[in-house]
Scaffold this motif. Structure first.
Motif, PDB file in Angstrom:
ATOM      1  N   UNK A  30      10.363  18.079  -2.088  1.00 36.72           N
ATOM      2  CA  UNK A  30      10.565  19.493  -1.807  1.00 36.72           C
ATOM      3  C   UNK A  30       9.868  20.401  -2.796  1.00 36.72           C
ATOM      4  N   UNK A  31       9.840  19.986  -4.057  1.00 40.09           N
ATOM      5  CA  UNK A  31       9.199  20.821  -5.070  1.00 40.09           C
ATOM      6  C   UNK A  31       7.693  20.902  -4.838  1.00 40.09           C
ATOM      7  N   UNK A  32       7.090  19.786  -4.382  1.00 39.30           N
ATOM      8  CA  UNK A  32       5.658  19.822  -4.088  1.00 39.30           C
ATOM      9  C   UNK A  32       5.375  20.752  -2.908  1.00 39.30           C
ATOM     10  N   UNK A  33       6.238  20.706  -1.888  1.00 40.01           N
ATOM     11  CA  UNK A  33       6.083  21.611  -0.746  1.00 40.01           C
ATOM     12  C   UNK A  33       6.184  23.058  -1.228  1.00 40.01           C
ATOM     13  N   UNK A  34       7.185  23.328  -2.080  1.00 34.96           N
ATOM     14  CA  UNK A  34       7.359  24.682  -2.613  1.00 34.96           C
ATOM     15  C   UNK A  34       6.162  25.138  -3.425  1.00 34.96           C
ATOM     16  N   UNK A  35       5.650  24.255  -4.285  1.00 36.62           N
ATOM     17  CA  UNK A  35       4.481  24.594  -5.109  1.00 36.62           C
ATOM     18  C   UNK A  35       3.261  24.873  -4.239  1.00 36.62           C
ATOM     19  N   UNK A  36       3.101  24.080  -3.171  1.00 37.63           N
ATOM     20  CA  UNK A  36       1.967  24.276  -2.267  1.00 37.63           C
ATOM     21  C   UNK A  36       2.065  25.624  -1.565  1.00 37.63           C
ATOM     22  N   UNK A  37       3.278  26.013  -1.182  1.00 35.54           N
ATOM     23  CA  UNK A  37       3.475  27.314  -0.538  1.00 35.54           C
ATOM     24  C   UNK A  37       3.101  28.446  -1.500  1.00 35.54           C
ATOM     25  N   UNK A  38       3.516  28.322  -2.750  1.00 31.39           N
ATOM     26  CA  UNK A  38       3.180  29.345  -3.757  1.00 31.39           C
ATOM     27  C   UNK A  38       1.661  29.474  -3.899  1.00 31.39           C
ATOM     28  N   UNK A  39       0.964  28.353  -3.956  1.00 30.64           N
ATOM     29  CA  UNK A  39      -0.495  28.372  -4.078  1.00 30.64           C
ATOM     30  C   UNK A  39      -1.134  29.047  -2.866  1.00 30.64           C
ATOM     31  N   UNK A  40      -0.606  28.751  -1.681  1.00 33.91           N
ATOM     32  CA  UNK A  40      -1.145  29.345  -0.452  1.00 33.91           C
ATOM     33  C   UNK A  40      -0.956  30.861  -0.449  1.00 33.91           C
ATOM     34  N   UNK A  41       0.207  31.315  -0.864  1.00 32.77           N
ATOM     35  CA  UNK A  41       0.477  32.756  -0.888  1.00 32.77           C
ATOM     36  C   UNK A  41      -0.438  33.471  -1.881  1.00 32.77           C
ATOM     37  N   UNK A  42      -0.697  32.846  -3.025  1.00 34.46           N
ATOM     38  CA  UNK A  42      -1.627  33.429  -4.002  1.00 34.46           C
ATOM     39  C   UNK A  42      -3.028  33.508  -3.404  1.00 34.46           C
ATOM     40  N   UNK A  43      -3.408  32.487  -2.676  1.00 33.45           N
ATOM     41  CA  UNK A  43      -4.720  32.438  -2.037  1.00 33.45           C
ATOM     42  C   UNK A  43      -4.908  33.612  -1.079  1.00 33.45           C
ATOM     43  N   UNK A  44      -3.834  33.995  -0.402  1.00 32.31           N
ATOM     44  CA  UNK A  44      -3.914  35.076   0.583  1.00 32.31           C
ATOM     45  C   UNK A  44      -3.525  36.436  -0.007  1.00 32.31           C
ATOM     46  N   UNK A  45      -3.026  36.455  -1.211  1.00 26.76           N
ATOM     47  CA  UNK A  45      -2.601  37.713  -1.811  1.00 26.76           C
ATOM     48  C   UNK A  45      -1.297  38.236  -1.233  1.00 26.76           C
ATOM     49  N   UNK A  46      -0.463  37.334  -0.721  1.00 25.07           N
ATOM     50  CA  UNK A  46       0.823  37.726  -0.134  1.00 25.07           C
ATOM     51  C   UNK A  46       1.898  37.663  -1.214  1.00 25.07           C
ATOM     52  N   UNK A  47       2.568  38.787  -1.451  1.00 23.27           N
ATOM     53  CA  UNK A  47       3.587  38.837  -2.505  1.00 23.27           C
ATOM     54  C   UNK A  47       4.995  39.033  -1.955  1.00 23.27           C
TER      55      UNK A  47
END
Length: 602
Positions: free
Chosen positions: A184-201
């Motif tokens: 679950x933590x890897x899924x969460x970390x991947x989501x955070x990286x994706x949001x940074x990539x798109x500039x979604x805060x």
């Protein structure tokens, strides 16, 4: 010979030049592409008209071959993405022959070039989508779905849904990443990286499946995501279609023998031309009238099983006659350790198909990405609850046991209102046709259905009152958070913070109308309810399903096609995301990959 030269010269002038009348005696020609005019000798910048036609840099026919090839390659890349074709399809003999006949000058690109073209097209579309996110300051609702591949690798599909400033609903797949689905933590970390990539805060909710790793991912994200309301208390939305699939799967277990016998019988007829002819004569002999014919199901898609059972049961009498006409029928079934469907099997098939149709309708409604669904959650759950309660009155013990099994699964997720995210109740309040009245009605109906015989009605009424009050109080707290965060002011004079909310709740509900457009209503009433309209724009965008309708009926994970799973992860993401962005229609695909009729025009 001389007349032929004149005709060629004339055709050259017509194709590349425009004849201009300078005066009565003189005529000049102007290039159709660069607008340069020839001199008195018929030359353009010292070159003949013929030479100029081949040198003019504005003439499309004179563009460098690589520019024209790039245009064609881009169209080819779009075709591969849109039609989900393997990259290697451009290297097949048939495709090469087709292109040779259609466009002999086009050089078919290598697989490496095609892959690069697809990635460039993905980057071009991604840039435009990023702009859409930045131009609208709304909160985004995410969905997370885990796919798998034949190689056993898992991928996280991340989708963003939001309502823009003009009150239009958007649903976009933004990432497709390789992950360890058990972490679950890897899924969460991947989501955070994706949001940074798109500039979604600003994230409002995350709709995700019900695996244990999902809870771990949500816990991780609560500590990492900024700007969460109520410290992330409302972040987690359980995927409704996933829960419906689990409820249906529980029902399948008790009906498995019946389903297998009917499936085997239909399969025998479908694979045997002689058997099909014999069955057709049985249909005529028994005078069976039907607008459809037999179809096989996809066992991992329960909506196709519903279609198979429903269609096959219409031909029960034809199956009975077929058993006597084809001696190999029984032997085939016995070889599979099955038997000929009995009369009891057909009774169960009809009842189970009817039940599956009920859940099929609910799934289609809740998995739509073309209209708002959050405000429908509560009424749909109430409807499922009432339907399962009715099945408890079944006189047939086998069907009753099946209903009890399905009810246990339902109660595990929706039996306790506290297990549902409060946003689902808030969405009902924000529907001007329903507001608090529907919540009270729903709680009353569900509590009375589950009331123990010795329980006093007064105690039940008190419990219902407390439940409604709890929802309204929580809604008021969230309203205050929005009021403080956005410092909105109503166009009407207000005396204290809750006046806008109280006015909305006290106003009469509007008449129910299926054609009602809730987004248009809030768009028109935004100035009257500025804070509530902010809340509506966020909360009504919440998706109830992690998958669109065409994939909502899968009992297991979605499987990545083998021709895609063999590609590098970055290329898989480019192909799958871009396909989502360029589909010509976002309408729900209901019958994609459904069971194929054996004889559609029977």
């Amino acid at each position: 010979m001389e007349s032929q030269k004149k005709r060629k010269a004339k055709s050259l002038i017509c194709e590349y030049f425009e004849r201009m009348d300078v005066d009565d005696d003189k005529k000049k020609d102007k290039c159709n592409h660069c607008s340069q005019v020839c001199d008195k000798d018929g030359n353009v910048n010292g070159t003949s008209m013929k030479q100029h036609s081949t040198l003019c840099n504005q003439n499309p026919k004179n563009l460098p071959n690589n520019s024209e090839d790039e245009r064609k390659r881009k169209a080819l890349a779009k075709m591969i993405i849109l039609d989900k074709l393997p990259l290697s399809s451009v290297q097949t003999v048939s495709f090469k022959r087709f292109m040779e006949a259609l466009c002999p000058d086009f050089t078919i690109p290598s697989l490496l070039t095609i892959a690069r073209d697809c990635c460039e097209y993905y980057s071009e579309k991604k840039k435009k989508l990023k702009k859409l996110f930045t131009e609208n300051e709304q909160r985004v609702c995410l969905t997370v779905d885990i796919w798998t591949s034949e190689e056993g690798l898992d991928y996280m599909c991340l989708t963003a849904q939001f309502i823009d400033d003009d009150w239009n609903l958007h649903n976009k797949m933004i990432n497709f990443k390789l992950v360890d689905s058990d972490d679950g933590e890897e899924i969460g970390s991947t989501i955070i990286e994706c949001l940074k990539e798109w500039g979604i805060e600003n994230v409002l909710t995350i709709t995700i499946g019900n695996a244990s790793s999902s809870d771990d991912a949500i816990s991780f994200l609560k500590s990492k995501l900024p700007n969460l309301f109520s410290d992330g208390k409302y972040l987690h939305i359980k995927c409704m279609t996933h829960i419906i699939n689990l409820v249906v799967k529980a029902g399948f277990k008790s009906q498995n023998d019946t389903i297998e016998r009917i499936r085997s019988a239909v399969r025998y007829i479908s694979v045997s031309p002689d058997g099909l002819d014999t069955f057709k004569s049985c249909v005529v002999g028994k005078k069976v009238e039907s607008e459809t014919f037999l179809c096989l199901d996809w066992p991992d898609r329960w909506n196709t099983t519903s279609d198979m059972l429903k269609r096959a049961s219409e031909f029960e009498k034809a199956f009975e006659l077929f058993e006597t006409k084809d001696p190999d029928f029984k032997r085939y079934l016995h070889h599979l350790k099955d038997d000929v469907p009995s009369r009891t099997d057909w009774i169960y098939a009809r009842k189970f198909a009817s039940l599956l149709d009920f859940f099929k309708r609910k799934t289609m409604q809740m998995s739509s990405t073309t209209y708002v669904t959050a405000n429908q959650f509560f009424s749909e759950v109430m409807d499922i609850d009432a339907h399962l309660h009715e099945l408890k009155n079944e006189t047939d013990l086998r069907f009753k046991r099946m209903a009890n099994t399905m009810r246990e699964m339902f109660d595990g997720y929706w039996g306790d209102r506290k297990k549902n995210c409060m946003f689902m109740y808030f969405a009902v309040i924000l529907d001007p046709r329903m507001k608090v009245e529907i919540i009270k009605y729903g709680f009353t109906k569900m509590c009375n259905l589950k009331k123990e015989p010795n329980t006093e009605q007064e105690a039940v009424d008190k419990m219902i009152e407390d439940m409604v009050k709890d929802v309204v109080n929580e809604f008021g707290l969230l309203f205050n958070e929005y009021e403080s965060m956005y410092q909105t002011t109503s166009s009407e004079k207000v005396e204290h913070l809750t006046t806008e909310l109280q006015k909305y709740l006290n106003d009469a509900t509007i008449p129910y109308n299926q054609e009602f457009d809730i987004l248009q209503w809030w768009k028109l009433n935004a100035s009257r309810y500025p804070t509530l309209s902010r809340m509506a724009k966020d909360i009504l965008a919440i998706p109830l399903s992690t998958v669109a309708t065409e994939s909502a009926f899968r009992i297991d994970k979605q499987v990545l096609a083998s021709d895609r799973s063999s590609l590098p992860a970055y290329l898989i993401e480019a192909l799958i995301c871009t396909h989502d962005w360029i589909r010509s229609s976002r309408k729900d695909v209901i019958n994609e990959d459904l069971a194929t009729s054996i004889l559609d025009d029977f």
